[in-house]
Design a protein around this motif. Structure first.
Motif, PDB file in Angstrom:
ATOM      1  N   ILE A  40      44.415  45.804 -27.279  1.00 43.96           N
ATOM      2  CA  ILE A  40      44.775  44.691 -26.398  1.00 43.96           C
ATOM      3  C   ILE A  40      43.525  44.291 -25.628  1.00 43.96           C
ATOM      4  N   LYS A  48      47.086  42.875 -19.361  1.00 40.56           N
ATOM      5  CA  LYS A  48      47.057  44.045 -20.253  1.00 40.56           C
ATOM      6  C   LYS A  48      47.845  45.213 -19.669  1.00 40.56           C
ATOM      7  N   THR A  49      47.504  45.604 -18.457  1.00 38.40           N
ATOM      8  CA  THR A  49      48.162  46.768 -17.850  1.00 38.40           C
ATOM      9  C   THR A  49      49.637  46.498 -17.595  1.00 38.40           C
ATOM     10  N   ASP A 158      45.343  53.102 -21.274  1.00 37.05           N
ATOM     11  CA  ASP A 158      44.840  51.978 -20.493  1.00 37.05           C
ATOM     12  C   ASP A 158      43.409  52.272 -20.058  1.00 37.05           C
ATOM     13  N   GLU A 159      42.446  51.538 -20.621  1.00 38.50           N
ATOM     14  CA  GLU A 159      41.024  51.704 -20.318  1.00 38.50           C
ATOM     15  C   GLU A 159      40.588  53.181 -20.400  1.00 38.50           C
ATOM     16  N   ALA A 189      44.278  49.447 -24.523  1.00 42.47           N
ATOM     17  CA  ALA A 189      43.780  48.303 -23.754  1.00 42.47           C
ATOM     18  C   ALA A 189      42.399  48.664 -23.235  1.00 42.47           C
TER      19      ALA A 189
END
Length: 248
Positions: A40, A48-49, A158-159, A189
């Protein structure tokens, strides 16, 4: 939504998250096959989050979302999911071994090999060090292996590359590639487009809460040389700031 082999890993039909400020993320429509890795991509604030949080049942959403055929509901983390969202939280006074053991007890997974997880994270020599003494990169590694410790069919990150050094980036790519090759599905993401392009089988590109593109990664990138080229074709760079001047 189902494939010939059963339910898709993730199926979204009109998924949207609405905020009190009248801002909306979505709607998102997609079907992600099992054994794939979805990257993403979007600028800060693109949603995204928020989408990842909705899949984890952490925010209310409109529309329909299923993970391996199981309906995603607010307030309930799907059992088939492992996740690392935003800043990972730990028992700060506890060691890496202590944190993994605590999760193993809560998850009723007595067969999880904590020593192997620590080895996988490259933290064996730091296993007894308190987590509040860890660097940011070490915390990221611990959070990532914690997300996969139950070997869930779907992992959301996430990251995950935040604060990882060059060795850490290579480690992350190897770990997620192996997870996918073993039949797991990953949603990632990240702003690190090089990592996303190296790993992703599918891409979801977002801009200001709107889905720009979803599909096979190779087909989407197409004649663009890189994912970065594709991103800037779809989301042009912001106007450059004027030169900064000191006091006259």
């Amino acid at each position: 939504m189902e494939t010939d082999d059963g339910p898709a890993a993730v199926a979204l039909n009109g998924l949207a998250v609405r905020f009190s400020t009248d801002r909306t993320i979505g709607p998102i429509d997609l079907k992600l096959p099992r054994g794939s890795l979805l990257g993403i991509v979007g600028a800060n604030g693109s949603g995204k989050t928020t989408i990842l949080r909705a899949l984890c049942g952490l925010v209310r959403h409109d529309g329909d979302a299923t993970i391996l055929g199981e309906q995603v509901r607010f307030g309930k983390m799907p059992a088939t999911l492992g996740a690392m969202i935003e800043r990972p939280a730990f028992i700060e006074h506890g060691s890496a071994r202590f944190n993994l053991a605590a999760l193993r007890r809560r998850s009723d997974r007595s067969t999880v090999d904590i020593a192997e997880l620590l080895r996988l994270a490259g933290l064996t020599e730091h296993a007894e060090v308190r987590v509040d003494e860890y660097s940011h990169g070490m915390r990221q590694r611990l959070a990532i292996v914690r997300a996969i410790m139950r070997r869930p069919p779907l992992v959301i990150l996430d990251e995950p590359a935040n604060a990882l050094d060059p060795h850490g980036h290579r480690w992350l790519r190897s770990l997620l590639s192996s997870y996918k090759d073993d039949g797991g599905t990953v949603i990632l993401a990240s702003h690190v487009l090089h990592d996303v392009q190296a790993l992703a089988t599918h891409l979801l590109l977002l801009h200001e809460g709107t889905m720009l593109r979803f599909g096979d990664a190779d087909q989407l990138i197409g004649s663009s040389r890189t994912l970065e080229d594709l991103f800037f074709e779809l989301v042009p760079d912001q106007p450059q700031l004027g030169s900064l001047r000191g006091p006259s």
